[in-house]
Design an enzyme around this catalytic site. Structure first.
Site, mmCIF file in Angstrom:
data_model
loop_
_atom_site.group_PDB
_atom_site.id
_atom_site.type_symbol
_atom_site.label_atom_id
_atom_site.label_comp_id
_atom_site.label_asym_id
_atom_site.label_seq_id
_atom_site.Cartn_x
_atom_site.Cartn_y
_atom_site.Cartn_z
ATOM 1 N N GLU B 65 46.705 28.358 46.830
ATOM 2 C CA GLU B 65 45.627 29.313 46.541
ATOM 3 C C GLU B 65 44.395 28.643 45.950
ATOM 4 O O GLU B 65 43.283 29.155 46.092
ATOM 5 C CB GLU B 65 46.126 30.421 45.618
ATOM 6 C CG GLU B 65 47.128 31.381 46.275
ATOM 7 C CD GLU B 65 48.572 30.930 46.136
ATOM 8 O OE1 GLU B 65 48.803 29.763 45.724
ATOM 9 O OE2 GLU B 65 49.483 31.725 46.447
ATOM 10 N N PHE B 127 58.058 41.670 37.585
ATOM 11 C CA PHE B 127 58.156 40.453 38.384
ATOM 12 C C PHE B 127 56.787 40.097 38.962
ATOM 13 O O PHE B 127 56.113 40.932 39.540
ATOM 14 C CB PHE B 127 59.174 40.655 39.524
ATOM 15 C CG PHE B 127 59.252 39.458 40.436
ATOM 16 C CD1 PHE B 127 59.718 38.234 39.951
ATOM 17 C CD2 PHE B 127 58.847 39.541 41.757
ATOM 18 C CE1 PHE B 127 59.775 37.126 40.789
ATOM 19 C CE2 PHE B 127 58.908 38.434 42.591
ATOM 20 C CZ PHE B 127 59.370 37.217 42.106
ATOM 21 N N GLN B 128 56.368 38.865 38.778
ATOM 22 C CA GLN B 128 55.091 38.347 39.258
ATOM 23 C C GLN B 128 53.895 39.142 38.757
ATOM 24 O O GLN B 128 52.923 39.334 39.460
ATOM 25 C CB GLN B 128 55.074 38.240 40.789
ATOM 26 C CG GLN B 128 56.079 37.196 41.259
ATOM 27 C CD GLN B 128 55.839 36.730 42.682
ATOM 28 O OE1 GLN B 128 55.371 37.482 43.517
ATOM 29 N NE2 GLN B 128 56.191 35.475 42.944
ATOM 30 N N LYS B 177 49.882 47.403 44.042
ATOM 31 C CA LYS B 177 50.598 47.645 45.297
ATOM 32 C C LYS B 177 50.677 49.129 45.643
ATOM 33 O O LYS B 177 50.473 49.511 46.796
ATOM 34 C CB LYS B 177 52.011 47.064 45.152
ATOM 35 C CG LYS B 177 52.767 46.981 46.462
ATOM 36 C CD LYS B 177 54.082 46.230 46.270
ATOM 37 C CE LYS B 177 54.796 46.083 47.604
ATOM 38 N NZ LYS B 177 56.056 45.321 47.465
ATOM 39 N N MET B 484 35.575 6.969 37.677
ATOM 40 C CA MET B 484 34.567 7.399 36.718
ATOM 41 C C MET B 484 35.070 7.269 35.286
ATOM 42 O O MET B 484 34.329 6.880 34.378
ATOM 43 C CB MET B 484 34.139 8.837 37.024
ATOM 44 C CG MET B 484 32.993 9.338 36.184
ATOM 45 S SD MET B 484 31.543 8.286 36.297
ATOM 46 C CE MET B 484 30.588 9.130 37.550
HETATM 47 C C1 FAD Z 1 30.513 13.408 37.203
HETATM 48 C C2 FAD Z 1 29.298 14.303 37.181
HETATM 49 C C3 FAD Z 1 28.059 13.767 36.933
HETATM 50 C C4 FAD Z 1 26.901 14.548 36.993
HETATM 51 N N1 FAD Z 1 25.690 13.954 36.848
HETATM 52 C C5 FAD Z 1 24.565 14.671 37.109
HETATM 53 C C6 FAD Z 1 23.279 14.050 37.149
HETATM 54 O O1 FAD Z 1 23.129 12.856 36.948
HETATM 55 N N2 FAD Z 1 22.204 14.828 37.453
HETATM 56 C C7 FAD Z 1 22.321 16.159 37.721
HETATM 57 O O2 FAD Z 1 21.320 16.803 38.037
HETATM 58 N N3 FAD Z 1 23.509 16.778 37.650
HETATM 59 C C8 FAD Z 1 24.638 16.062 37.371
HETATM 60 N N4 FAD Z 1 25.851 16.706 37.365
HETATM 61 C C9 FAD Z 1 25.884 18.153 37.617
HETATM 62 C C10 FAD Z 1 25.580 18.968 36.364
HETATM 63 O O3 FAD Z 1 26.739 19.021 35.567
HETATM 64 C C11 FAD Z 1 25.119 20.425 36.727
HETATM 65 O O4 FAD Z 1 26.095 21.031 37.519
HETATM 66 C C12 FAD Z 1 23.825 20.446 37.490
HETATM 67 O O5 FAD Z 1 22.875 19.591 36.912
HETATM 68 C C13 FAD Z 1 23.262 21.856 37.521
HETATM 69 O O6 FAD Z 1 22.326 21.984 38.534
HETATM 70 P P1 FAD Z 1 21.160 23.055 38.493
HETATM 71 O O7 FAD Z 1 20.363 22.912 37.252
HETATM 72 O O8 FAD Z 1 20.457 22.926 39.789
HETATM 73 O O9 FAD Z 1 21.867 24.452 38.317
HETATM 74 P P2 FAD Z 1 22.872 25.325 39.197
HETATM 75 O O10 FAD Z 1 24.190 25.267 38.553
HETATM 76 O O11 FAD Z 1 22.763 25.059 40.644
HETATM 77 O O12 FAD Z 1 22.270 26.751 38.838
HETATM 78 C C14 FAD Z 1 21.202 27.285 39.516
HETATM 79 C C15 FAD Z 1 20.178 27.924 38.583
HETATM 80 O O13 FAD Z 1 19.241 28.610 39.406
HETATM 81 C C16 FAD Z 1 19.243 29.988 39.121
HETATM 82 N N5 FAD Z 1 19.129 30.723 40.366
HETATM 83 C C17 FAD Z 1 20.091 30.989 41.283
HETATM 84 N N6 FAD Z 1 19.581 31.686 42.306
HETATM 85 C C18 FAD Z 1 18.268 31.869 42.042
HETATM 86 C C19 FAD Z 1 17.205 32.514 42.736
HETATM 87 N N7 FAD Z 1 17.378 33.119 43.907
HETATM 88 N N8 FAD Z 1 15.989 32.511 42.163
HETATM 89 C C20 FAD Z 1 15.783 31.924 40.952
HETATM 90 N N9 FAD Z 1 16.745 31.285 40.265
HETATM 91 C C21 FAD Z 1 17.982 31.260 40.812
HETATM 92 C C22 FAD Z 1 20.516 30.271 38.381
HETATM 93 O O14 FAD Z 1 20.355 31.371 37.521
HETATM 94 C C23 FAD Z 1 20.770 28.949 37.639
HETATM 95 O O15 FAD Z 1 20.083 28.926 36.410
HETATM 96 C C24 FAD Z 1 27.019 15.936 37.253
HETATM 97 C C25 FAD Z 1 28.272 16.490 37.455
HETATM 98 C C26 FAD Z 1 29.414 15.695 37.433
HETATM 99 C C27 FAD Z 1 30.737 16.327 37.695
HETATM 100 C C1 TPP Z 2 40.826 18.432 37.661
HETATM 101 C C2 TPP Z 2 40.178 17.326 36.907
HETATM 102 N N1 TPP Z 2 40.900 16.552 36.078
HETATM 103 C C3 TPP Z 2 40.316 15.539 35.420
HETATM 104 C C4 TPP Z 2 38.980 15.284 35.552
HETATM 105 C C5 TPP Z 2 38.309 14.138 34.776
HETATM 106 N N2 TPP Z 2 37.769 13.151 35.714
HETATM 107 C C6 TPP Z 2 36.457 13.110 36.052
HETATM 108 S S1 TPP Z 2 36.096 11.923 37.168
HETATM 109 C C7 TPP Z 2 37.704 11.394 37.195
HETATM 110 C C8 TPP Z 2 38.124 10.244 38.057
HETATM 111 C C9 TPP Z 2 38.093 10.565 39.498
HETATM 112 O O1 TPP Z 2 38.746 9.529 40.186
HETATM 113 P P1 TPP Z 2 38.722 9.478 41.763
HETATM 114 O O2 TPP Z 2 39.045 10.801 42.339
HETATM 115 O O3 TPP Z 2 39.574 8.356 42.225
HETATM 116 O O4 TPP Z 2 37.197 9.200 42.096
HETATM 117 P P2 TPP Z 2 36.272 7.930 41.694
HETATM 118 O O5 TPP Z 2 35.665 8.212 40.364
HETATM 119 O O6 TPP Z 2 37.152 6.721 41.662
HETATM 120 O O7 TPP Z 2 35.254 7.885 42.778
HETATM 121 C C10 TPP Z 2 38.490 12.162 36.322
HETATM 122 C C11 TPP Z 2 39.925 11.940 36.089
HETATM 123 C C12 TPP Z 2 38.260 16.140 36.405
HETATM 124 N N3 TPP Z 2 36.950 16.010 36.587
HETATM 125 N N4 TPP Z 2 38.881 17.131 37.098
#
Ligand code: FAD
Ligand code: TPP
Lengths: 180, 593
Positions: B65, B127-128, B177, B484
């Protein structure tokens, strides 16, 4: 770099000016609506001093009154987040308006034959009612502003307060001084 | 194939008496739902029975799921239409929680229907039974428990409406259900009226004028744009504004593709792993125009220092997104497309040529870089993929280093070509989300890119993908590490590696066991051929494992909570030869715009 008032998340910073706010919320009287609001406060870490809920003149709408604390930014987020909930019809921060507030308290106070009349006198001053009596206790009901409720409790403390139940604040905007 | 199915939104059924289960399926047809990702079970068995006779709905049986919810997200992000999930009660419902939380964080419109034990058993530890409405309350935009079959059609209509309007998000509808077995007259409401929910879309003209005034006085403006631009389908308006103003543009992770990186005004992504120059430009700009972006901490770093010199304008449809993390000077609540249209007419182009020259200089001095050498590098794989596809693909990444390298080294030119889990950062997202995207998009190749960790978190969907012969490209960036986390341990925890090295299966054999065409690439010289042959094969999925350098880091990097001053740029490429000489290794560079 220039220091600006950039940060909006001063939540952790206890030194920010915290002010008490009374927020009145009209919500759809639907399954889960109360949980959604209480859950919001818990999930976002907002303070709740008191929270009351009850039906309004319209059967399908409930009114919740929340007394909360926070700096301006937090209060702004609280009202925005409350508004964002789908079941919320209207959110008013009464703090900026003139409003009537009341709280009800039930106080069970220890009493002896000697102290009973003194307690009754205090009750009279606060226009409290005696709602229950036994050989060792008196139970009083008082309503009023939070300060008034605090005051009667303080006055009764020396006699020994056995139990106490407060409803928390309910409030409505005052119409008298002209509408906004 | 699913998307070509013709749906009989057949109003002859209105006014007829039918069971909740039949009404449910009729409602989906009325909503124009093409595909449902689901998994059956006891509490939802009646609904599954109704699917037998009403086969207009294409139901995809996933293998978990969680896969269903991510597939629905991928479908929604790739098509702009809501994704739909159908699961049973208890464990079926709880397995959707991660996907729902992910959709909530990233504002993805999905509607999840969960079976529930009969009304009279709710609360009995039946159940469930699981209180999925309670569990998902803080991670849904809204949710419902249907207590009366007469409310069912209205609730379904509202669920789709709420999920897709305003700031989009997940909505869950719990279906007991017994309620679904009861009969009532079927009518599907034409419209939704909710007195308590009316998103503001227009944008207040007074605010738009204030914004225009600020912009017209700007010497060093920057457009900081995010996922809201894509949700609003406003790429054309964004391009028009940027061109008119000659204003440089940086996108968030979720904004990638909303502004073509082929445009010289593009600075690529900003934030923790953004380009050096986009981050520096933001810290020097005098007006920051935030468009559908939410000032996430991965973007701002230390908030006090983020664009500290700039007046800030923020266009967002969600009032609570405004001044949440960073105080702004001119908030505009409204839909990006509508607001930008108004704004474009009011702004007067200022002369930004000096500012653009400065940025060009920064681009030359601090491009994205990686070592060439003999070792196979993930950056090279992604760089080549961008070149070969010219950006004409839907690329779905997982979470980790490969995600950031893809954000950096692919060339993003189209909205909805980049899909990833940003807010929750859910490993295991890519494979099922790409599957969902492949069900929705037949016009572009769909490419899943995962690390060896995340790939194994929803690998079971390989079976679904092969079963449906989806012509997906499934690329595994295998570095043998949870890369990472390893990088953080290397840089910030004195290289004390704690549980980040992975024991892995033979991925090629695994993919083959599922029935996919599979191969492994170990040298740079094989990359181009492998990508080209994968892109040419359309009979079903192709799996390619890229065995890349085990320890490599993502740069630039602004350490969490810090400022541009602490940004780590790509280290100089020095290598010590056998004779003890220091040689400078060759670097490949990439510049955005
Ligand atoms: C390992 C990792 C590293 C990351 N590093 C970075 C990084 O270096 N740089 C980076 O940018 N992000 C990074 N992120 C992602 C970060 O955590 C956020 O998810 C991201 O920056 C959010 O993007 P956003 O501001 O575009 O917002 P979103 O989450 O895309 O939200 C959209 C916004 O727009 C608004 N909106 C939606 N629809 C409309 C509409 N029709 N009109 C007006 N407003 C609207 C919403 O209300 C919301 O405020 C990383 C994530 C991970 C997992
Ligand atoms: C479900 C979940 N568990 C743990 C983490 C923490 N986490 C962020 S990046 C990362 C490593 C990911 O490793 P891999 O999938 O091999 O990708 P790589 O960074 O090597 O490209 C972990 C464990 C997460 N983001 N999501």
């Amino acid at each position: 770099m220039a220091k600006t008032a950039n940060t909006a998340s001063a939540k952790a910073n206890g030194e920010e000016k915290e002010q008490k706010h009374t927020i009145s919320i009209l919500v759809e009287n639907k399954f889960g609506a109360f949980n959604r609001i209480a859950g919001l406060f818990a999930a976002k870490g907002y303070n709740i001093d008191s929270l009351t809920v009850g039906p309004t003149e319209e059967g399908d709408i409930s009114r919740m009154t929340v007394v909360t604390r926070g700096d301006d930014q937090i209060i702004e987020q609280i009202t925005k987040q409350l508004n964002k909930l789908i079941d919320t019809i209207k959110v008013v921060d009464l703090t900026f308006e003139s409003f009537v507030e009341r709280e009800l308290v039930l106080i069970k106070v220890q009493s002896t034959t000697e102290s009973r009349s003194e307690i009754m006198q205090i009750a009279e001053i606060f226009r409290a009612k005696v709602v229950d009596i036994s050989s060792k206790t008196l139970t009083l009901e008082a309503t009023g502003s939070e300060q008034k409720v605090d005051a009667i409790i303080a006055m009764l403390k020396p006699f020994g307060v056995k139990e106490l139940a407060r409803t928390g604040r309910v409030a409505l905007k005052r119409e008298f001084q002209g509408d906004v | 194939m699913p998307h070509s199915k013709v749906h009989n939104a057949n109003h002859n059924h209105f006014g007829k008496s039918m069971t909740g289960s039949e009404i449910f399926v009729r409602c989906l047809i009325e909503e124009g739902v093409e595909v449902v990702f689901g998994y059956p079970g006891g509490a939802i068995i009646g609904v599954y029975d109704a699917l037998v006779d009403l086969s207009d709905i294409n139901h995809v049986l996933v293998r978990h799921e969680q896969g269903a919810t991510h597939a629905a997200e991928g479908y929604a992000k790739a098509t702009g239409k809501p994704g739909v999930v159908l699961v049973t009660s208890g464990p079926g419902a709880t397995n959707t929680v991660t996907g729902i939380a992910d959709a909530y964080m990233d504002s993805v419109p999905i509607v999840v229907f969960s079976g529930q034990v009969p009304l009279k058993l709710i609360g009995n530890d039946a159940f469930q039974e699981a209180d999925i409405v309670g569990i998902t309350r803080p991670i849904t935009k809204h949710n419902y428990l249907v207590k009366d079959v007469r409310d069912l059609a209205r609730i379904i209509k509202e669920a789709f409406y709420i999920a897709t309007t305003g700031r989009p998000g997940p909505v869950l509808v719990d279906l007991p259900k017994d309620v679904m077995a009861q009969k009532t007259i079927f009518e599907y409401p034409k419209s939704v009226h909710l007195r308590s929910y009316n998103p503001v879309v227009e944008g207040h003209m007074k605010q738009v004028k204030k914004a225009a005034d600020l912009i017209n006085g700007a010497k060093r403006p920057v457009l900081y744009v995010g996922g809201g631009v894509i949700n609003s389908n406003a790429s054309a308006e964004l391009a028009a504004l940027a061109e008119k103003l000659q204003c440089p543009v940086t996108t968030t992770l979720h904004g990638l593709g909303s502004f073509s990186e082929n445009n010289p005004l593009s600075m690529g992504m900003l934030g923790m792993h953004g380009t050096w120059y986009s981050n520096v430009a933001v810290s020097y700009c005098d007006v920051l125009i935030a468009v559908g972006a939410r000032f996430d901490d991965r973007v701002t770093g230390k908030v006090e220092a983020f664009a500290a010199e700039a007046k800030k304008i923020h266009i967002d449809i969600d009032p609570s997104a405004i001044s949440k993390n960073v105080m702004v000077d001119v908030p505009i609540v409204g839909d990006v497309k509508k607001v930008l249209k108004k704004l474009i007419d009011l702004v007067q182009p200022a002369d930004t040529s000096d500012w653009l020259k400065t940025i060009d200089q920064w681009k030359k001095e601090h491009p994205l870089r990686y070592k060439v050498g003999n070792a196979l590098r993930a950056q090279y794989v992604i760089h080549k993929l961008g070149e070969i596809t010219k950006g004409n693909a839907v690329v779905v990444t997982d979470v980790g280093q490969h995600q950031m390298w893809t954000a950096q080294f692919f060339n993003w030119v189209h909205a909805r070509s980049h899909i990833t889990s940003g807010g929750l950062g859910t490993m295991g997202f890519s494979l099922p989300a790409a599957m969902g995207a492949a069900f929705g998009r037949k016009d572009l190749p769909v490419i899943s890119i995962s690390g060896d960790g995340g790939f194994q978190m929803n690998v079971q969907e390989m079976a679904t993908i092969v079963e449906h012969k989806l012509p997906m490209k499934i690329f595994l960036i295998n570095n043998g590490f949870l890369g990472m986390v390893r990088q953080w341990q290397e840089l910030f925890w004195r290289r004390r590696y704690s549980h980040v090295e992975l024991y892995n299966p033979d991925f090629v054999k695994l993919a083959e066991a599922y029935g996919a065409r599979a191969s492994k690439v170990t040298e740079p010289g094989q990359v181009e051929g492998a990508i080209r042959s994968a892109m040419e094969y359309n009979e079903g999925p192709v799996f390619v494992e890229f065995a890349v350098a085990k320890e490599d880091n993502v740069y630039p990097m602004i350490p969490a909570g810090q400022t541009v001053n602490e940004m780590l740029d790509t280290p100089e490429p020095v290598a010590v030869t056998a004779e003890g000489d220091v040689a400078v290794e060759e670097m490949m560079i990439l510049t955005k715009g």
